[in-house]
Design a protein around this motif. Structure first.
Motif: not given
Ligand SMILES: [Zn+2]
Ligand SMILES: [Zn+2]
Length: 362
Positions: A3, A6, A11, A18, A21-22, A96-98, A101, A277
């Motif tokens: 990543a 951020q 974002e 957010d 968001r994660y 913040s990040c994805e 997954v 991440r």
């Protein structure tokens, strides 16, 4: 699988917030904890109620936390802890990040559940019980990301105007482990970056003892991922007395530095992180690491390849992973594969020869 740094909430701007968001939250606080078991119990119930995952360590000397969850939940947690006097002045590093997954990676990083543990001390610098733990109050002076950057930019300019000129010779010291420094570290023209290439943090005091002459009389600029490892390590260096006074630590670590300098500044490569991440890069997107087997440019730890003997993370590119699996299936061909025989040691620090090990393939 990495990543970019951020800055908090960036974002979410202009969107519907957010909160969905994660995010990942890192913080530590060195302070006398009057009732550590009670604080640990609070963390367990509070974090569970907010559906946070990750690791919290509570000791009589403070708290160290790496937490993941929804941004809104993490913000609630920060608000709650900020209202406690114990956390006065704490740098809550929220990014913040994805979300995770890859379940396998998240599990290995401890990011599928919550672990709250009571510990005797936050970080164990000296595994040798005969070595006294340094006083955290003697830690090196904090430099913000921009102060750290400007010192590096103005090398030769006095950090301490009272000190003789030679005392202002700057060395940069990376306090992290070799699998971390392999994919990213500071590089400043005309400044030495010392990379101890240690397997684990508790190996650092011995390295410092053995390389004291590289540090003596210098202005030592230390850094690590988020700052906590430099606290104790800088105190250890300063405990050596005369010639080891000028120790400075990057406050907030590489994480804060990359937020301040999104193009990477003097940091090359990626910041290894201990959550799903895996690593966080800058806009520079340069690759410092190389595949252990073929030497190609590679810095992705998402396959979680480890040395079968010492369990250290190693970089093996996707092509070599396939080749190596064939090699493992046909062990009788081992003698034909000279390239692997030449690669018996992934590092001089590995106690035994290297053999590939990947989760799910043993
Ligand atoms: Zn390779
Ligand atoms: Zn090994």
């Amino acid at each position: 699988m990495d990543a970019r740094a951020q800055p908090r909430g960036q974002e979410g701007k202009g969107g519907g917030g957010d909160g969905g968001r994660y995010g990942v939250l890192l913080y530590y606080k060195y302070a006398e904890v009057p009732d550590a078991p009670a604080l640990a119990a609070f963390y367990a119930s509070h974090c569970r109620a907010l559906a946070l995952v990750g690791r919290v360590r509570v000791g009589p000397d403070g708290v160290n936390a790496t937490l993941g969850g929804r941004m809104a939940a993490l913000e609630k947690h920060v608000a709650e802890m900020s209202s406690n006097n114990l956390f006065e002045g704490t740098d809550f590093k929220l990014a913040s990040c994805e979300g995770p997954v890859d379940e396998r990676v998240a599990r290995e990083c401890g990011f599928t559940s919550l672990s709250v543990r009571l510990v005797k001390e936050l970080v164990t610098l000296c595994s040798n019980p005969s070595l006294a733990t340094p006083q955290i109050t003697c830690a090196g002076r904090h430099l913000s990301a921009s102060e750290f950057h400007s010192v590096l930019q103005n090398v030769g300019t006095a950090l301490d105007s009272e000190a003789p000129a030679e005392k202002n010779e700057v060395v940069v010291l990376d306090a992290r482990n070799v699998y971390e420094t392999r994919i990213g570290k500071f590089h400043v023209p005309n400044v030495v970056t010392l990379d101890p290439e240690i397997r684990q943090y508790s190996d650092l005091p011995l390295w410092i003892d053995e390389h004291a002459e590289k540090l003596r009389g210098k202005s030592i600029l230390m850094y690590c991922t988020g700052g906590i490892r430099c606290e104790m390590a800088s105190a250890y260096i300063r405990s050596k007395g005369e010639g080891f006074e000028n120790v400075f630590q990057l406050y907030g670590g590489i994480q804060r530095y990359l937020e301040q300098f999104p193009d990477g500044g003097y940091f090359e490569g990626k910041n290894f992180v201990f959550d799903h991440r895996i690593s966080v890069g800058s806009l520079k997107e340069n690759i410092l690491g190389t595949c252990l087997l073929c030497g190609s440019s590679f810095d992705d730890y998402s396959s979680r390849c480890r040395c079968r003997h010492c369990r250290m993370l190693v970089l093996v590119c996707s092509t070599c992973q396939v080749d190596k699996i064939l090699y493992l299936i046909l062990p009788s061909l081992q003698h034909l594969n000279t390239s692997y025989l030449n690669m018996r040691f992934h590092d001089s620090i590995c106690p035994l020869s290297f053999s590939f090990s990947s989760p799910g393939f043993h």
